[in-house]
Design a protein around this motif. Sequence first.
Motif, PDB file in Angstrom:
ATOM      1  N   TYR A 146       0.832  -1.200   0.000  1.00 21.80           N
ATOM      2  CA  TYR A 146       0.000   0.000   0.000  1.00 21.80           C
ATOM      3  C   TYR A 146       0.875   1.261   0.000  1.00 21.80           C
ATOM      4  O   TYR A 146       1.106   1.868   1.051  1.00 21.80           O
ATOM      5  N   PRO A 147       1.383   1.649  -1.165  1.00 19.31           N
ATOM      6  CA  PRO A 147       2.202   2.864  -1.243  1.00 19.31           C
ATOM      7  C   PRO A 147       1.388   4.104  -0.893  1.00 19.31           C
ATOM      8  O   PRO A 147       0.167   4.132  -1.077  1.00 19.31           O
ATOM      9  N   GLU A 148       2.070   5.109  -0.398  1.00 20.03           N
ATOM     10  CA  GLU A 148       1.446   6.380  -0.065  1.00 20.03           C
ATOM     11  C   GLU A 148       2.216   7.514  -0.724  1.00 20.03           C
ATOM     12  O   GLU A 148       3.428   7.401  -0.939  1.00 20.03           O
ATOM     13  N   PRO A 149       1.567   8.634  -1.054  1.00 21.95           N
ATOM     14  CA  PRO A 149       2.285   9.779  -1.606  1.00 21.95           C
ATOM     15  C   PRO A 149       3.339  10.294  -0.628  1.00 21.95           C
ATOM     16  O   PRO A 149       3.202  10.164   0.587  1.00 21.95           O
ATOM     17  N   SER A 150       4.374  10.894  -1.171  1.00 19.49           N
ATOM     18  CA  SER A 150       5.478  11.398  -0.347  1.00 19.49           C
ATOM     19  C   SER A 150       4.986  12.345   0.736  1.00 19.49           C
ATOM     20  O   SER A 150       5.449  12.290   1.891  1.00 19.49           O
ATOM     21  N   GLU A 151       4.046  13.221   0.379  1.00 20.23           N
ATOM     22  CA  GLU A 151       3.565  14.210   1.333  1.00 20.23           C
ATOM     23  C   GLU A 151       2.929  13.544   2.562  1.00 20.23           C
ATOM     24  O   GLU A 151       3.076  14.026   3.691  1.00 20.23           O
ATOM     25  N   GLN A 152       2.243  12.435   2.339  1.00 16.11           N
ATOM     26  CA  GLN A 152       1.606  11.730   3.452  1.00 16.11           C
ATOM     27  C   GLN A 152       2.644  11.100   4.363  1.00 16.11           C
ATOM     28  O   GLN A 152       2.511  11.112   5.595  1.00 16.11           O
ATOM     29  N   ILE A 153       3.693  10.539   3.779  1.00 17.97           N
ATOM     30  CA  ILE A 153       4.751   9.923   4.573  1.00 17.97           C
ATOM     31  C   ILE A 153       5.423  10.955   5.467  1.00 17.97           C
ATOM     32  O   ILE A 153       5.660  10.723   6.660  1.00 17.97           O
ATOM     33  N   VAL A 154       5.720  12.117   4.913  1.00 13.74           N
ATOM     34  CA  VAL A 154       6.343  13.185   5.694  1.00 13.74           C
ATOM     35  C   VAL A 154       5.424  13.608   6.833  1.00 13.74           C
ATOM     36  O   VAL A 154       5.866  13.799   7.982  1.00 13.74           O
ATOM     37  N   THR A 155       4.127  13.738   6.551  1.00 13.27           N
ATOM     38  CA  THR A 155       3.164  14.123   7.573  1.00 13.27           C
ATOM     39  C   THR A 155       3.137  13.112   8.710  1.00 13.27           C
ATOM     40  O   THR A 155       3.135  13.477   9.900  1.00 13.27           O
ATOM     41  N   TRP A 156       3.106  11.821   8.383  1.00 13.67           N
ATOM     42  CA  TRP A 156       3.094  10.793   9.424  1.00 13.67           C
ATOM     43  C   TRP A 156       4.348  10.839  10.283  1.00 13.67           C
ATOM     44  O   TRP A 156       4.279  10.699  11.504  1.00 13.67           O
ATOM     45  N   LEU A 157       5.491  11.029   9.654  1.00 15.29           N
ATOM     46  CA  LEU A 157       6.736  11.103  10.419  1.00 15.29           C
ATOM     47  C   LEU A 157       6.707  12.270  11.394  1.00 15.29           C
ATOM     48  O   LEU A 157       7.129  12.142  12.552  1.00 15.29           O
ATOM     49  N   GLU A 158       6.194  13.387  10.955  1.00 18.29           N
ATOM     50  CA  GLU A 158       6.111  14.559  11.830  1.00 18.29           C
ATOM     51  C   GLU A 158       5.116  14.332  12.962  1.00 18.29           C
ATOM     52  O   GLU A 158       5.384  14.685  14.117  1.00 18.29           O
ATOM     53  N   LEU A 159       3.970  13.736  12.649  1.00 15.89           N
ATOM     54  CA  LEU A 159       2.980  13.437  13.680  1.00 15.89           C
ATOM     55  C   LEU A 159       3.504  12.417  14.690  1.00 15.89           C
ATOM     56  O   LEU A 159       3.119  12.444  15.868  1.00 15.89           O
ATOM     57  N   ALA A 160       4.381  11.531  14.234  1.00 12.91           N
ATOM     58  CA  ALA A 160       4.916  10.488  15.109  1.00 12.91           C
ATOM     59  C   ALA A 160       5.953  11.029  16.091  1.00 12.91           C
ATOM     60  O   ALA A 160       6.314  10.343  17.057  1.00 12.91           O
ATOM     61  N   GLY A 161       6.439  12.234  15.840  1.00 15.47           N
ATOM     62  CA  GLY A 161       7.401  12.815  16.768  1.00 15.47           C
ATOM     63  C   GLY A 161       8.777  13.054  16.194  1.00 15.47           C
ATOM     64  O   GLY A 161       9.751  13.202  16.942  1.00 15.47           O
ATOM     65  N   PHE A 162       8.874  13.125  14.866  1.00 18.04           N
ATOM     66  CA  PHE A 162      10.151  13.370  14.208  1.00 18.04           C
ATOM     67  C   PHE A 162      10.177  14.756  13.579  1.00 18.04           C
ATOM     68  O   PHE A 162       9.131  15.330  13.246  1.00 18.04           O
ATOM     69  N   GLU A 163      11.362  15.292  13.403  1.00 17.91           N
ATOM     70  CA  GLU A 163      11.529  16.584  12.750  1.00 17.91           C
ATOM     71  C   GLU A 163      12.691  16.510  11.762  1.00 17.91           C
ATOM     72  O   GLU A 163      13.399  15.509  11.691  1.00 17.91           O
ATOM     73  N   HIS A 164      12.841  17.581  10.994  1.00 19.87           N
ATOM     74  CA  HIS A 164      13.894  17.655   9.966  1.00 19.87           C
ATOM     75  C   HIS A 164      13.787  16.478   8.985  1.00 19.87           C
ATOM     76  O   HIS A 164      14.798  15.898   8.572  1.00 19.87           O
ATOM     77  N   VAL A 165      12.575  16.110   8.622  1.00 20.38           N
ATOM     78  CA  VAL A 165      12.348  14.979   7.714  1.00 20.38           C
ATOM     79  C   VAL A 165      12.896  15.331   6.325  1.00 20.38           C
ATOM     80  O   VAL A 165      12.549  16.355   5.748  1.00 20.38           O
ATOM     81  N   THR A 166      13.755  14.464   5.813  1.00 18.76           N
ATOM     82  CA  THR A 166      14.423  14.715   4.536  1.00 18.76           C
ATOM     83  C   THR A 166      14.408  13.455   3.678  1.00 18.76           C
ATOM     84  O   THR A 166      14.730  12.366   4.160  1.00 18.76           O
ATOM     85  N   ARG A 167      14.017  13.591   2.434  1.00 21.03           N
ATOM     86  CA  ARG A 167      14.070  12.470   1.485  1.00 21.03           C
ATOM     87  C   ARG A 167      15.494  12.364   0.965  1.00 21.03           C
ATOM     88  O   ARG A 167      16.029  13.302   0.395  1.00 21.03           O
ATOM     89  N   TYR A 168      16.126  11.203   1.171  1.00 23.40           N
ATOM     90  CA  TYR A 168      17.524  11.050   0.783  1.00 23.40           C
ATOM     91  C   TYR A 168      17.738  10.078  -0.381  1.00 23.40           C
ATOM     92  O   TYR A 168      18.842   9.989  -0.929  1.00 23.40           O
ATOM     93  N   PHE A 169      16.689   9.353  -0.773  1.00 30.48           N
ATOM     94  CA  PHE A 169      16.854   8.329  -1.816  1.00 30.48           C
ATOM     95  C   PHE A 169      15.563   8.194  -2.605  1.00 30.48           C
ATOM     96  O   PHE A 169      14.466   8.297  -2.045  1.00 30.48           O
TER      97      PHE A 169
END
Length: 235
Positions: free
Chosen positions: A199-222
């Motif tokens: 179940y792939p998700e758009p990049s924007e959704q993945i970043v949002t989940w990471l931020e909601l989970a308690g992470f910051e400075h989310v960066t796509r590296y690959f």
Amino acid sequence: MTINSTEKMSWKEANGQHYTASIAAKIPGYRLLHEQMAFMMHAHLNGEDHKLLIVGAGGGQEIISLGQLNQSWRFTGIDPSESMLAEASLRLQEAGILEQTTLLQGTVTDLPQFNQYDGATCMLVLHFIQDEQTKLNMLQEIANRLKSGAMFIMATLSADPSSKIYPILMSAYRSSMLSAGISEEHWEKFQASIGHTSYPEPSEQIVTWLELAGFEHVTRYFGSYMVEGYVAIKK
């Protein structure tokens, strides 16, 4: 050819040997994905003694990539598949890293929250979870086991099937897999799995989940077709 696209994958019964033999051909840049992950974690932790959590450790590639850079790091690898863990154990033994590692069968929720890790990875796992809230919960459970300032690195399938570029992306991905030796039958199984067992998700959704989970400075590296890698820091 008819593919049973509704057949659900059970990671408790996943075949470790088949996975490690085929995954590099299915993901262009698979080795680079893990190499970059390891170098970033190494740069962040400065090569000192640290404890790392490896979520979805079956197969062992993450621990091998990390362990080859620092022999003093200790790893806790967890995976629901007995076969995948057996494959990881064999590969880690061959690489001389098994003594640094504790391998456990289960999920991240089985780990005590008071075990605070200095870093964590979750590579190519998230897209096998269907429910969106469950995906977010898993990321939160990982964050709950990390120290503030710890680095988290993950990779997952990312795509928007409603996008006009999606058919072009899939066509190019098919050509890439076939040129790497993946059979047409296996490509069709992969294609049919989208929306049914992955179940792939758009990049924007993945970043949002990471931020909601308690992470910051989310960066796509690959990025490699549908596969994306992200790095983030625990708040």
